[in-house]
Scaffold this active site. Structure first.
Site, short mmCIF file in Angstrom:
data_model
loop_
_atom_site.label_atom_id
_atom_site.label_comp_id
_atom_site.label_asym_id
_atom_site.label_seq_id
_atom_site.Cartn_x
_atom_site.Cartn_y
_atom_site.Cartn_z
CD GLU A 54 3.66 1.43 14.56
OE1 GLU A 54 2.78 0.54 14.52
OE2 GLU A 54 4.11 1.99 13.54
CE LYS A 197 8.35 -0.77 4.62
NZ LYS A 197 7.77 -1.64 5.64
N1 PSU Z 1 4.51 0.89 7.19
C1 PSU Z 1 5.65 0.24 7.53
N2 PSU Z 1 5.64 -0.58 8.59
C2 PSU Z 1 4.53 -0.75 9.37
C3 PSU Z 1 3.33 -0.04 9.01
C4 PSU Z 1 3.37 0.76 7.92
O1 PSU Z 1 6.64 0.39 6.85
O2 PSU Z 1 4.55 -1.50 10.33
C5 PSU Z 1 2.12 -0.20 9.87
C6 PSU Z 1 1.99 1.03 10.80
O3 PSU Z 1 1.43 0.61 12.03
C7 PSU Z 1 1.00 1.91 10.05
C8 PSU Z 1 0.08 0.87 9.44
O4 PSU Z 1 0.31 2.82 10.89
O5 PSU Z 1 0.94 -0.18 9.04
C9 PSU Z 1 -0.69 1.42 8.27
O6 PSU Z 1 -1.61 0.47 7.83
P1 PSU Z 1 -2.68 0.84 6.69
O7 PSU Z 1 -1.89 1.01 5.43
O8 PSU Z 1 -3.62 -0.32 6.65
O9 PSU Z 1 -3.34 2.11 7.13
#
Ligand code: PSU
Ligand code: MN
Length: 348
Positions: A54, A197
Site C-alpha cells: 500500500e 494499534k
Molecule cells: N495503521 C497503521 N499505519 C497506517 C495505517 C493504519 O498502523 O499507516 C493506515 C493504513 O493505510 C490503513 C489506514 O488502511 O491508515 C486506516 O485509516 P482509517 O483508520 O481512517 O480507516
C-alpha cells in the site's frame, strides 16, 4: 446508458479472464483510470507470486525521503524472497498497480502536503475523476481498503502492510470504524499485517471482523496453544486470536481452500512484531492516552483521525516506535512474500 465518453471507453477495455485455479478471479485490463505496470502484468500472466504493497504508509505515515527508502526497501525484500512487488497508489488520476522508481518518487515526495490524498474505497471515484484547484490530476496514497480493491482488480491475492485500521475506542459514540474492515468482508485478498494499534479497540475490531466474515489468524511463531492477536508495536494485546497458523504454508493452505470454495470475503493473517522490537503495552499507553486527548481537542475526526493520532504518538515516543514500525513492516513483507510463494507452489 453511459454518461460520458470516458466511461464508455473505460467499460470497453474491461473484460473478464478466467484462470483455472481460481475461476472466479476477474482481471481488469487497463483503462483510463487503471494501469497495471508491465512487470506486474507479466508476473500475473506467468502466475508468479506477486505481493501488493500500500502507499498511505508513505503519503501519510513516513516523511520524505524516509518514505522513499522504505518503499524501495520493501520492494527489494519481496524480490529477495522470490516475489514480484506491486506498489499500489494513485498518480495523475490513474490507479496504478506497480510503479516505477520515478513514479514512486513523484507520489511520495509530497508526503504531508494537503493536496496529497488519503484514498479509501469511497475516495477512488473522486481522486480519479476530478482535478485539483490548479486543474491538475490528483495523487493519493491508498489505504488497506483501496489497495485491496485495486490488487483484486489486477488479480493479486496477497498484500503485506504494517497495520490495519480498526474500530476506534468510543466507536459506540463516534461510529468510527475503518473501511478496511468492511473491505476485508467483501474483497478476496489476504492481508498480512501486525494487527491493529492499541489506540483502537481491539476486542471490538475482532468482533466486527467476525461479523463481516473475515478469516483472521495469527502466526504462532513456535508458541503452543492460544496466542494473542498482536497490537502492532506489542506482540501481545491481552486478546486471544480467533485462529492460529503455524507457518506460511498453513496460511497458503487456508487461502487456497478459501478461494477454491469461491468465498468472496478477505483474510487477515496477523504477524506479531519481531520480539527484539516489541514495545510493552504499558510503555505505549501513556503516549496513546495523550495522543487521543490531543486528537479530540484538535477536532481530528473521520479520515484525519488515524494519521493525526499516529503523528502524535510518533512525536511522543520518538525513535523507538519508528524503528519498531519499520521492523514490523519489513517482517510482514517477508512473511507475505513467503505466503505468496507457498500459495504458488500449492496451486502449481
Ligand atoms: N495503521 C497503521 N499505519 C497506517 C495505517 C493504519 O498502523 O499507516 C493506515 C493504513 O493505510 C490503513 C489506514 O488502511 O491508515 C486506516 O485509516 P482509517 O483508520 O481512517 O480507516
Ligand atoms: Mn475512520
Amino acid at each position: 446508458p453511459w454518461a460520458c465518453r470516458a466511461c464508455r471507453a473505460a467499460a470497453g477495455t474491461r473484460r473478464r479472464l478466467h484462470t483455472p485455479a481460481t475461476s472466479t478471479r476477474s482481471i481488469s485490463t487497463d483503462s483510463r483510470f487503471f494501469h497495471v505496470s508491465e512487470e506486474v502484468r507479466q508476473a500475473i500472466a506467468e502466475r508468479r507470486p506477486v505481493v501488493a504493497l500500500e502507499s498511505t504508509i508513505y503519503t501519510h505515515g513516513f516523511p520524505y525521503p524516509a518514505n522513499l527508502s522504505l518503499a524501495s526497501r520493501l520492494e527489494s525484500l519481496v524480490r529477495i524472497n522470490g516475489g514480484v512487488p506491486a506498489t499500489i497508489g494513485i498518480l495523475d488520476g490513474v490507479a496504478r498497480v506497480g510503479m516505477g522508481a520515478e513514479e514512486l518518487i513523484r507520489l511520495v515526495s509530497s508526503a504531508g502536503q494537503p493536496g496529497l490524498l488519503k484514498v479509501s474505497r469511497r475516495d477512488l471515484g473522486f481522486v480519479c475523476g476530478l482535478t485539483g484547484a490548479d486543474g491538475k490530476a490528483l495523487n493519493g496514497g491508498t489505504t488497506v481498503s483501496a489497495t485491496m480493491i485495486l490488487a483484486h482488480m489486477a488479480g493479486i491475492r496477497v498484500f503485506a502492510t504494517g497495520g490495519l485500521g480498526g474500530v476506534h475506542r468510543g466507536a459506540e459514540q463516534s461510529m468510527d470504524v475503518s473501511a478496511d474492515l468492511t473491505e476485508l468482508g467483501r474483497t478476496p485478498v489476504a492481508v498480512i499485517s501486525s494487527g491493529c494499534k492499541s489506540f483502537l479497540d481491539i476486542p471490538k475490531t475482532l468482533e466486527y471482523l467476525e461479523t463481516q466474515g473475515v478469516a483472521v489468524a495469527t502466526f504462532a511463531d513456535g508458541r503452543e496453544g492460544a496466542v494473542d492477536f498482536p497490537a502492532f508495536w506489542s506482540r501481545d494485546s491481552g486478546v486471544a486470536s480467533p485462529m492460529v497458523v503455524r507457518c506460511e504454508t498453513e496460511a497458503a493452505r487456508v487461502i487456497h481452500a478459501h478461494t477454491s470454495l469461491g468465498l468472496q470475503s478477505g483474510l487477515h493473517f496477523a504477524n506479531p512484531i519481531p520480539a527484539q522490537h516489541s514495545i510493552p503495552q504499558q510503555d505505549m499507553e501513556a503516549a496513546i492516552y495523550e495522543a487521543l486527548n490531543k486528537a479530540t481537542s484538535a477536532g481530528a475526526t473521520g479520515a484525519a483521525s488515524t494519521p493525526y493520532i499516529l503523528a502524535k504518538i510518533k512525536e511522543l515516543t520518538g525513535d523507538r516506535s519508528v524503528v519498531a514500525n519499520r521492523a514490523l513492516v519489513e517482517a510482514n513483507v517477508i512473511r507475505g512474500t513467503r505466503v505468496a510463494v507457498a500459495l504458488r507452489t500449492l496451486e502449481s
